[in-house]
Design a protein around this motif. Structure first.
Motif, PDB file in Angstrom:
ATOM      1  N   PHE A  98       0.833  -1.199   0.000  1.00 27.67           N
ATOM      2  CA  PHE A  98       0.000   0.000   0.000  1.00 27.67           C
ATOM      3  C   PHE A  98       0.874   1.258   0.000  1.00 27.67           C
ATOM      4  O   PHE A  98       0.602   2.210  -0.731  1.00 27.67           O
ATOM      5  CB  PHE A  98      -0.912   0.027   1.227  1.00 27.67           C
ATOM      6  N   ARG A  99       1.924   1.241   0.817  1.00 32.87           N
ATOM      7  CA  ARG A  99       2.797   2.414   0.895  1.00 32.87           C
ATOM      8  C   ARG A  99       3.510   2.643  -0.438  1.00 32.87           C
ATOM      9  O   ARG A  99       3.677   3.779  -0.864  1.00 32.87           O
ATOM     10  CB  ARG A  99       3.833   2.236   2.009  1.00 32.87           C
ATOM     11  N   ARG A 100       3.908   1.567  -1.090  1.00 35.34           N
ATOM     12  CA  ARG A 100       4.588   1.692  -2.381  1.00 35.34           C
ATOM     13  C   ARG A 100       3.695   2.418  -3.391  1.00 35.34           C
ATOM     14  O   ARG A 100       4.148   3.303  -4.120  1.00 35.34           O
ATOM     15  CB  ARG A 100       4.966   0.308  -2.901  1.00 35.34           C
ATOM     16  N   VAL A 101       2.413   2.044  -3.425  1.00 31.44           N
ATOM     17  CA  VAL A 101       1.485   2.694  -4.357  1.00 31.44           C
ATOM     18  C   VAL A 101       1.218   4.136  -3.919  1.00 31.44           C
ATOM     19  O   VAL A 101       1.212   5.056  -4.741  1.00 31.44           O
ATOM     20  CB  VAL A 101       0.162   1.905  -4.443  1.00 31.44           C
ATOM     21  N   ALA A 102       1.030   4.341  -2.617  1.00 32.39           N
ATOM     22  CA  ALA A 102       0.700   5.673  -2.111  1.00 32.39           C
ATOM     23  C   ALA A 102       1.821   6.673  -2.352  1.00 32.39           C
ATOM     24  O   ALA A 102       1.569   7.868  -2.508  1.00 32.39           O
ATOM     25  CB  ALA A 102       0.387   5.596  -0.618  1.00 32.39           C
TER      26      ALA A 102
END
Length: 358
Positions: free
Chosen positions: A155-159
């Motif tokens: 999720f953090r990678r996409v965000a």
């Protein structure tokens, strides 16, 4: 809520057939669609594409796009999305991972990679409660923790990228932190979502999660106030958030306020909302009220609404399975098949959601 589980807002992944080979179509909110093009890159604000036979790239603003039909969709991505649609989350996980292993073989992997990481993160978050039953050498620590940590990482990678899923990924990041009861981390992610000012919808989502965090910290009186305030503003502009905020208010009232007021909140959701997560939460809430009053037949009917109609709302399903099973067993003298039916529901809850606690 399973706002953590909503569809990607502007992309519909269908194969379309036109006079061109490997041609995408960008459907605009106004005007003719852009046919025979190839989508090269998607960001939060725009889509870059090239027309068939032309090397030069053009740009269209995302706010002007209704949807994009992709002609050349990598097979693993198609398989993963199809598996997600029918609730086969293990298969979806394997297909997303297959895409990442083979992404260099796909001409348009840059377009689909953020969607794959986001889908994989959602899948891991769903699978985490049942992951501990897996026994392989890969999991040297708690498999559930491994899944949750991985979901947060993706999720953090996409965000942190520039893609159309930034807002959804930040919502997923909040959910993953709430799943580990990291309330400080969840609040930080909610603050980050609000500070980005992506849209009115995501601003309201950030506020909704602030309400949830207050509820999880057991400050029920303040949670009721926050949920009520948000529902009042969302009633006209966002029916989804309106319904989920009312469910939150009802749950906070069940925990710390008059049950009659809580029931009114839940009934308001059932009357005015068509959001499945909100409806599942409302029926579970009504079931809780009847169960506390020892009205087992009415509580059973409420919980069965969730079991039968909202099986994809994983946040609410384990409670519905468990308490519907308990109610069947309590009422077993009324019907000889109800005892076995109750045991079956309890076994299903234990099998599908082993980490859930009543």
């Amino acid at each position: 809520m399973n706002l953590m589980f909503k569809t990607i807002p502007i992309s519909i992944f269908l194969l379309v057939f036109s006079g061109f080979s490997n041609a995408d179509t960008i459907h605009l909110k106004r005007g003719k669609p852009i046919e025979g093009c190839k989508v090269k890159k998607e960001t939060w604000t725009e889509v870059k594409y090239a027309l068939k036979g032309l090397a030069a790239e053009a740009i269209v603003k995302r706010e002007d796009i209704d949807r994009i039909d992709y002609d050349d969709i990598p097979d693993p991505f198609k398989q993963a999305e199809a598996s997600m649609e029918i609730g086969s989350f293990e298969q979806a996980k394997d297909s997303y991972i297959k895409f990442l292993k083979e992404k260099d073989d796909f001409e348009n992997s840059d377009v689909f990679e953020p969607k794959v990481y986001y889908g994989l993160a959602k899948t891991l978050l769903i699978l985490a409660p049942s992951a501990k039953k897996k026994e392989t050498d890969k999991y040297t620590e708690s498999a559930e923790k491994f899944y949750l940590d991985s979901a947060e990482k993706y999720f953090r990678r996409v965000a942190e990228g520039d893609n159309p899923l930034i807002g959804d990924a930040l919502v997923g990041l909040i959910d993953s932190r709430l799943a580990t009861q990291d309330f400080a981390g969840a609040k930080k992610a909610a603050d980050s979502l609000r500070e980005k000012k992506l849209s009115d919808y995501y601003n309201m989502m950030a506020e909704l999660y602030q309400c949830h965090i207050t509820y999880f910290q057991k400050d029920y009186k303040e949670a009721v106030r926050k949920y009520e305030s948000l529902a009042g503003r969302a009633r006209r502009d966002n029916k989804v958030i309106y319904g989920i905020a009312l469910v939150g208010k009802g749950k906070a009232l069940v925990a710390g306020g008059p049950p009659k007021d809580a029931q009114h909140a839940f009934e308001d959701v059932i009357t005015n909302s068509d959001n499945e997560e909100a409806l599942a939460g409302a029926y579970n809430g009504i079931g809780d009220i009847y169960r506390a009053d020892k009205n087992h037949r009415e509580s059973l009917l409420a919980y069965l609404h969730v079991v039968v109609l909202y099986r994809e709302v994983h946040r609410e399903m384990p409670k519905a399975l468990y308490y519907a099973g308990k109610a069947f067993i309590t009422l077993k003298d009324e019907n000889p098949v109800w005892g076995p039916r109750g045991n079956s529901l309890l076994a299903r809850q234990k099998e599908e959601y082993p980490a859930w606690k009543p």
